[in-house]
Design a protein around this motif. Structure first.
Motif, PDB file in Angstrom:
ATOM      1  N   THR A  81     -12.428  -9.140   0.382  1.00 26.45           N
ATOM      2  CA  THR A  81     -13.125  -9.169   1.789  1.00 26.45           C
ATOM      3  C   THR A  81     -12.565 -10.498   2.455  1.00 26.45           C
ATOM      4  O   THR A  81     -12.486 -11.506   1.950  1.00 26.45           O
ATOM      5  N   PRO A  82     -12.209 -10.322   3.634  1.00 27.15           N
ATOM      6  CA  PRO A  82     -11.760 -11.630   4.407  1.00 27.15           C
ATOM      7  C   PRO A  82     -13.009 -12.378   4.624  1.00 27.15           C
ATOM      8  O   PRO A  82     -14.094 -11.828   5.119  1.00 27.15           O
ATOM      9  N   MET A  83     -13.101 -13.627   4.715  1.00 27.12           N
ATOM     10  CA  MET A  83     -14.030 -14.619   5.125  1.00 27.12           C
ATOM     11  C   MET A  83     -13.775 -15.107   6.412  1.00 27.12           C
ATOM     12  O   MET A  83     -12.652 -15.421   6.810  1.00 27.12           O
ATOM     13  N   PRO A  84     -14.605 -15.504   7.207  1.00 27.71           N
ATOM     14  CA  PRO A  84     -14.545 -16.095   8.245  1.00 27.71           C
ATOM     15  C   PRO A  84     -13.520 -17.642   8.435  1.00 27.71           C
ATOM     16  O   PRO A  84     -13.062 -17.773   9.362  1.00 27.71           O
ATOM     17  N   ASP A  85     -13.266 -18.288   7.366  1.00 27.08           N
ATOM     18  CA  ASP A  85     -12.566 -19.357   7.202  1.00 27.08           C
ATOM     19  C   ASP A  85     -11.234 -19.019   7.070  1.00 27.08           C
ATOM     20  O   ASP A  85     -10.150 -19.831   6.862  1.00 27.08           O
ATOM     21  N   GLY A  86     -10.913 -17.642   6.728  1.00 27.30           N
ATOM     22  CA  GLY A  86      -9.601 -17.199   6.499  1.00 27.30           C
ATOM     23  C   GLY A  86      -9.246 -17.009   4.929  1.00 27.30           C
ATOM     24  O   GLY A  86      -8.162 -16.676   4.817  1.00 27.30           O
ATOM     25  N   SER A  87     -10.067 -17.489   4.122  1.00 29.35           N
ATOM     26  CA  SER A  87     -10.030 -17.304   2.749  1.00 29.35           C
ATOM     27  C   SER A  87     -10.357 -15.768   2.457  1.00 29.35           C
ATOM     28  O   SER A  87     -10.853 -15.223   3.323  1.00 29.35           O
ATOM     29  N   PRO A 217     -25.092  -6.800  -2.010  1.00 27.59           N
ATOM     30  CA  PRO A 217     -24.000  -6.998  -1.141  1.00 27.59           C
ATOM     31  C   PRO A 217     -23.737  -8.258  -0.678  1.00 27.59           C
ATOM     32  O   PRO A 217     -24.674  -8.999  -0.202  1.00 27.59           O
ATOM     33  N   TYR A 218     -22.460  -8.474  -0.466  1.00 27.51           N
ATOM     34  CA  TYR A 218     -22.169  -9.745   0.039  1.00 27.51           C
ATOM     35  C   TYR A 218     -21.644  -9.696   1.632  1.00 27.51           C
ATOM     36  O   TYR A 218     -21.587  -8.569   2.130  1.00 27.51           O
ATOM     37  N   PRO A 219     -21.338 -10.778   2.195  1.00 27.66           N
ATOM     38  CA  PRO A 219     -20.861 -10.632   3.599  1.00 27.66           C
ATOM     39  C   PRO A 219     -19.527  -9.696   3.975  1.00 27.66           C
ATOM     40  O   PRO A 219     -18.724  -9.542   2.935  1.00 27.66           O
ATOM     41  N   GLU A 220     -19.856  -8.853   4.891  1.00 27.27           N
ATOM     42  CA  GLU A 220     -18.489  -7.937   5.228  1.00 27.27           C
ATOM     43  C   GLU A 220     -18.408  -7.998   7.032  1.00 27.27           C
ATOM     44  O   GLU A 220     -19.450  -7.930   7.463  1.00 27.27           O
ATOM     45  N   PRO A 221     -17.257  -7.787   7.169  1.00 28.11           N
ATOM     46  CA  PRO A 221     -16.869  -7.972   8.766  1.00 28.11           C
ATOM     47  C   PRO A 221     -17.166  -6.571   9.290  1.00 28.11           C
ATOM     48  O   PRO A 221     -16.994  -5.414   8.577  1.00 28.11           O
ATOM     49  N   TYR A 222     -17.977  -6.677  10.584  1.00 26.63           N
ATOM     50  CA  TYR A 222     -18.056  -5.290  11.050  1.00 26.63           C
ATOM     51  C   TYR A 222     -18.195  -5.467  12.687  1.00 26.63           C
ATOM     52  O   TYR A 222     -18.011  -6.347  13.145  1.00 26.63           O
ATOM     53  N   ASP A 223     -17.941  -4.138  13.352  1.00 25.45           N
ATOM     54  CA  ASP A 223     -17.896  -4.199  14.877  1.00 25.45           C
ATOM     55  C   ASP A 223     -18.690  -2.950  15.263  1.00 25.45           C
ATOM     56  O   ASP A 223     -18.195  -1.827  14.709  1.00 25.45           O
ATOM     57  N   VAL A 224     -19.740  -3.137  16.032  1.00 23.50           N
ATOM     58  CA  VAL A 224     -20.319  -1.925  16.605  1.00 23.50           C
ATOM     59  C   VAL A 224     -19.907  -2.071  18.141  1.00 23.50           C
ATOM     60  O   VAL A 224     -20.300  -2.825  18.913  1.00 23.50           O
ATOM     61  N   GLU A 254     -27.620  -1.206  11.623  1.00 25.51           N
ATOM     62  CA  GLU A 254     -28.993  -2.030  11.422  1.00 25.51           C
ATOM     63  C   GLU A 254     -28.745  -3.417  11.751  1.00 25.51           C
ATOM     64  O   GLU A 254     -29.652  -4.126  12.243  1.00 25.51           O
ATOM     65  N   SER A 255     -27.572  -4.078  11.553  1.00 26.80           N
ATOM     66  CA  SER A 255     -27.319  -5.462  11.659  1.00 26.80           C
ATOM     67  C   SER A 255     -27.178  -5.608  13.149  1.00 26.80           C
ATOM     68  O   SER A 255     -27.426  -6.517  13.726  1.00 26.80           O
ATOM     69  N   ALA A 256     -26.518  -4.635  13.842  1.00 25.11           N
ATOM     70  CA  ALA A 256     -26.531  -4.720  15.568  1.00 25.11           C
ATOM     71  C   ALA A 256     -28.008  -4.484  16.006  1.00 25.11           C
ATOM     72  O   ALA A 256     -28.429  -5.163  16.812  1.00 25.11           O
ATOM     73  N   GLY A 257     -28.918  -3.611  15.372  1.00 22.37           N
ATOM     74  CA  GLY A 257     -30.158  -3.521  15.949  1.00 22.37           C
ATOM     75  C   GLY A 257     -30.254  -2.996  17.249  1.00 22.37           C
ATOM     76  O   GLY A 257     -29.095  -2.077  17.560  1.00 22.37           O
ATOM     77  N   ASP A 258     -31.296  -3.167  17.786  1.00 17.13           N
ATOM     78  CA  ASP A 258     -31.275  -2.450  19.362  1.00 17.13           C
ATOM     79  C   ASP A 258     -30.665  -3.274  20.422  1.00 17.13           C
ATOM     80  O   ASP A 258     -31.022  -2.799  21.708  1.00 17.13           O
ATOM     81  N   THR A 266     -21.804  -9.520   8.380  1.00 14.63           N
ATOM     82  CA  THR A 266     -23.170  -9.077   8.121  1.00 14.63           C
ATOM     83  C   THR A 266     -23.509  -9.312   6.815  1.00 14.63           C
ATOM     84  O   THR A 266     -22.791  -9.165   5.906  1.00 14.63           O
ATOM     85  N   SER A 267     -24.523 -10.042   6.372  1.00 14.91           N
ATOM     86  CA  SER A 267     -25.281 -10.235   5.225  1.00 14.91           C
ATOM     87  C   SER A 267     -26.339  -9.177   4.829  1.00 14.91           C
ATOM     88  O   SER A 267     -27.105  -9.373   3.991  1.00 14.91           O
TER      89      SER A 267
END
Length: 331
Positions: A81-87, A217-224, A254-258, A266-267
């Protein structure tokens, strides 16, 4: 959640349907209905008739990367998984071929020399088996050139990366296939749309599975995206059902919600306690006894119904894992 069972090797799907001369969509489909507790058996090709006109299927368009890289004859790296800091989160695996186990060695600061001369530096542990690490070159192009698909011991031979792609895959980024969508074929998609069932994409790049340690589950990048968020809202407003194709889609929606469109990392861990605010039904594979995904499934069905459905799946010979059969959970 107290669903426990022994998964017999006889119930594991060791190869894709194509290996026996069948089509991708030639798999079984179990349907369980939480309201009535009814469980019925079908073939995946019956899916269009099991849904209603006006329903919305949301799929994950993430493509699978060849995320395993051999360091030596006995050591490999699985890029997760890519992390926000580039690692990146990576897992070290030990063993030959498919029979690998997590490698417990290594220390922060270690550098591994990978094929092509790339250097992987371990920065520190993220979980008991995942490391935060940095590669000396861009990861995705490197994996496309030097990687191979991640394969576990229940898959007895190597398959090309095409065997791990779904018909919806347009955006490479997943360490392992969003496998609930694997049986979809152009013909099934056409029949769904012709029946008045809408299909919309999200993107969630899934990391390595957590079979050994029952990890959260650990953080994963997502896009709705906006168009999908709008279709979700309109479907709910007009009485249709939002059906997620895979647990990754549930996590994204469910991370995006309403609130509409959303993106980031998302975590969220969906459980009966968090409940569901967006998704009504779920099409998914059959999950291992210690999988954290079973807690998510319990948000869709009472524990008794879910436990009964898994007992029935085993008794009726359904097949587990990414090349196996599917389970449709409906209200």
């Amino acid at each position: 959640m107290s669903i426990t069972f022994e998964l017999s090797p006889l119930l594991e799907a060791h190869e894709p349907p194509e290996a026996r001369g069948a089509a991708r969509d030639d798999v079984a489909l179990m349907v369980s209905r939480s309201g009535s507790g009814e469980i019925t058996d079908h073939r995946f090709g019956e899916l269009p008739g099991l849904l209603y006109p006006g329903d919305l299927l949301v799929v994950n368009n993430s493509g699978t990367l060849p995320s395993a890289v051999a360091v030596s004859d006995e050591l490999s790296v699985h890029f997760s998984t890519p992390m926000p800091d580039g690692s990146w989160l990576v897992e070290l695996r030990y063993g030959n071929g498919a029979g690998t186990v997590p490698y417990r060695g290594g220390a922060a600061g270690d550098q591994l020399v990978l094929p092509g001369g790339a250097l992987l530096r371990l920065a520190g542990r993220f979980t008991g088996r995942l490391w935060r690490a940095r590669l000396s070159t861009a990861v995705v192009p490197y994996l496309i050139r030097y990687g191979r698909p991640i394969r576990y011991s229940y898959v007895h031979r190597a398959w090309p990366i095409e065997a791990y792609q779904t018909v919806f895959a347009t955006t490479p980024g997943s360490a392992e296939m969003p496998s609930a969508a694997r049986p979809f074929s152009p013909e099934i998609v056409t029949r769904l749309v012709s029946r008045g069932i809408t299909i919309a994409p999200i993107t969630l790049h899934t990391g390595v599975s957590s079979l050994e340690d029952d990890e959260e589950p650990y953080p994963e990048p997502y896009d709705v995206p906006p168009a999908t968020a709008r279709l979700v809202r309109l479907t709910r407003e007009h009485g249709g059902r939002v059906i997620a194709v895979g647990t990754t889609v549930v996590r994204a929606l469910e991370s995006a919600g309403d609130s509409g469109p959303a993106s980031g990392w998302t975590s969220l861990v969906v459980t009966p306690e968090t409940g569901l605010s967006v998704v009504d039904g779920l099409l998914t594979g059959l999950h291992e006894p210690k999988s954290s995904h079973l807690r998510m499934l319990a948000a869709f069905a009472p524990e008794g119904v879910l436990g009964h459905s898994y007992a029935e799946a085993a008794d009726r010979g359904y097949r587990w894992h990414e090349f196996g059969d599917l389970h449709l959970l409906l209200p």
